[in-house]
Design an enzyme around this catalytic site. Structure first.
Site, PDB file in Angstrom:
ATOM      1  N   ARG A  54       0.852  -1.216   0.020  1.00 21.20           N
ATOM      2  CA  ARG A  54      -0.072  -0.087   0.043  1.00 21.20           C
ATOM      3  C   ARG A  54       0.872   1.229  -0.043  1.00 21.20           C
ATOM      4  NH1 ARG A  54      -3.402  -0.364   5.383  1.00 21.20           N
ATOM      5  NH2 ARG A  54      -4.084   2.055   4.754  1.00 21.20           N
ATOM      6  N   ASP A  56       0.567   5.573   0.733  1.00 24.39           N
ATOM      7  CA  ASP A  56      -0.328   6.258   1.326  1.00 24.39           C
ATOM      8  C   ASP A  56      -0.699   7.449   0.399  1.00 24.39           C
ATOM      9  OD1 ASP A  56      -0.002   5.025   3.763  1.00 24.39           O
ATOM     10  OD2 ASP A  56       1.740   6.295   4.466  1.00 24.39           O
ATOM     11  N   TYR A 116      12.450   2.536  -2.929  1.00 25.91           N
ATOM     12  CA  TYR A 116      11.724   3.818  -2.982  1.00 25.91           C
ATOM     13  C   TYR A 116      12.716   4.758  -3.149  1.00 25.91           C
ATOM     14  CZ  TYR A 116       7.503   2.202  -0.537  1.00 25.91           C
ATOM     15  OH  TYR A 116       6.362   1.418  -0.362  1.00 25.91           O
ATOM     16  N   ARG A 201       9.596   7.950   5.070  1.00 28.85           N
ATOM     17  CA  ARG A 201       9.457   9.376   5.325  1.00 28.85           C
ATOM     18  C   ARG A 201       9.952   9.698   6.469  1.00 28.85           C
ATOM     19  NH1 ARG A 201       3.187  10.013   4.650  1.00 28.85           N
ATOM     20  NH2 ARG A 201       3.622  11.941   5.217  1.00 28.85           N
TER      21      ARG A 201
END
Length: 255
Positions: A54, A56, A116, A201
């Site tokens: 998933r 965000d 990422y 993050r």
């Protein structure tokens, strides 16, 4: 006679700006919802997809795999299938490929690695508003890269996880973590076997504290040892984050 169902993987990409993440939600528009709806219109009936993970709200994906079970004869012409599906999807979601896999293949559980990127820029740029985070002060890249080396390996990353998430473990194996320069700014690259919610993050926010000399590079060792989210840095905005790669042991050859 019923159509024989075959499991397929779709490789998709999307700009997450307009969506409340990947996963279907009751009161918000998601990427998965749009994909399921387009597949339903094209194939008839209700189509359910399972994604590799998933993302965000506001997070982008350059590569995400999903699996679904559909009649084999509906996909014999791959180019026509992709053209039809993409014509039904909004312009900020694209399907690049479809290919058959074993019927027990799983887009989420079979993934062995994910990567990422987090993008930063320093000069105001209207074309990067929702695709990179503007930072006013230039951080020290050498300090951040020194600190990033302490992320490598198998560790408990609870300190970078969103609170009250239901996962079986907070242990992850980070295989690569470093900052690089781009024409517009900086990009943080990280690759691991799995990620916790909000992990990238929070890591970026912590590394920026180090790059701006609010903490020393070695402080990240104490932060990780604490297993306490309050000891790490603030989570950076979602719109600079991109899922860039998902790896499977049985389809490595396609990357």
């Amino acid at each position: 006679m019923e159509d024989t169902l075959q499991r397929f993987f779709l490789e998709i990409a999307y700009d997450g700006t307009a969506y409340h993440g990947w996963q279907v939600q009751d009161n918000a528009v998601s990427v998965q919802q749009k994909l399921n709806e387009a597949l339903g219109k094209m194939l008839g009936g209700t189509i359910e997809t399972i994604g590799a993970g998933r993302t965000d709200t506001g997070v982008h994906a350059k590569q995400l795999f999903v699996h679904l079970d559909i009649p084999l004869d509906r996909t014999r012409n791959e180019s026509r299938f992709l053209h039809s599906l993409n014509s039904l999807l909004p312009p900020d979601i694209a399907v690049h490929r479809i290919f058959a896999v074993a019927n027990d293949a799983h887009a989420r559980f079979d993934a062995t690695e994910r990567a990422y990127e987090y993008h930063l820029h320093f000069k105001k740029d209207p074309f990067l508003v929702f695709r990179s985070w503007q930072l006013r002060e230039m951080p020290d890249i050498a300090l951040m890269n020194r600190a990033a080396t302490f992320l490598i390996g198998t560790q408990d990353f609870s300190c970078f996880s969103k609170s009250h998430t239901q996962v079986f473990t907070n242990i992850c194996t980070v295989k690569e973590a470093y900052w690089g320069e781009t024409e517009n700014g900086l990009v943080f690259h990280i690759r691991a076997n799995r990620f916790l919610r909000n992990m990238v993050r929070a890591i970026v926010g912590t590394l920026l504290d180090i790059g701006l000399k609010k903490k020393t590079p070695e402080a990240i060792l104490e932060i990780i040892s604490s297993k306490d989210r309050s000891h790490a840095g603030t989570s950076v905005p979602a719109h600079g984050l991109y899922l860039t790669k998902v790896v499977y042991p049985y389809i490595d050859n396609i990357f």
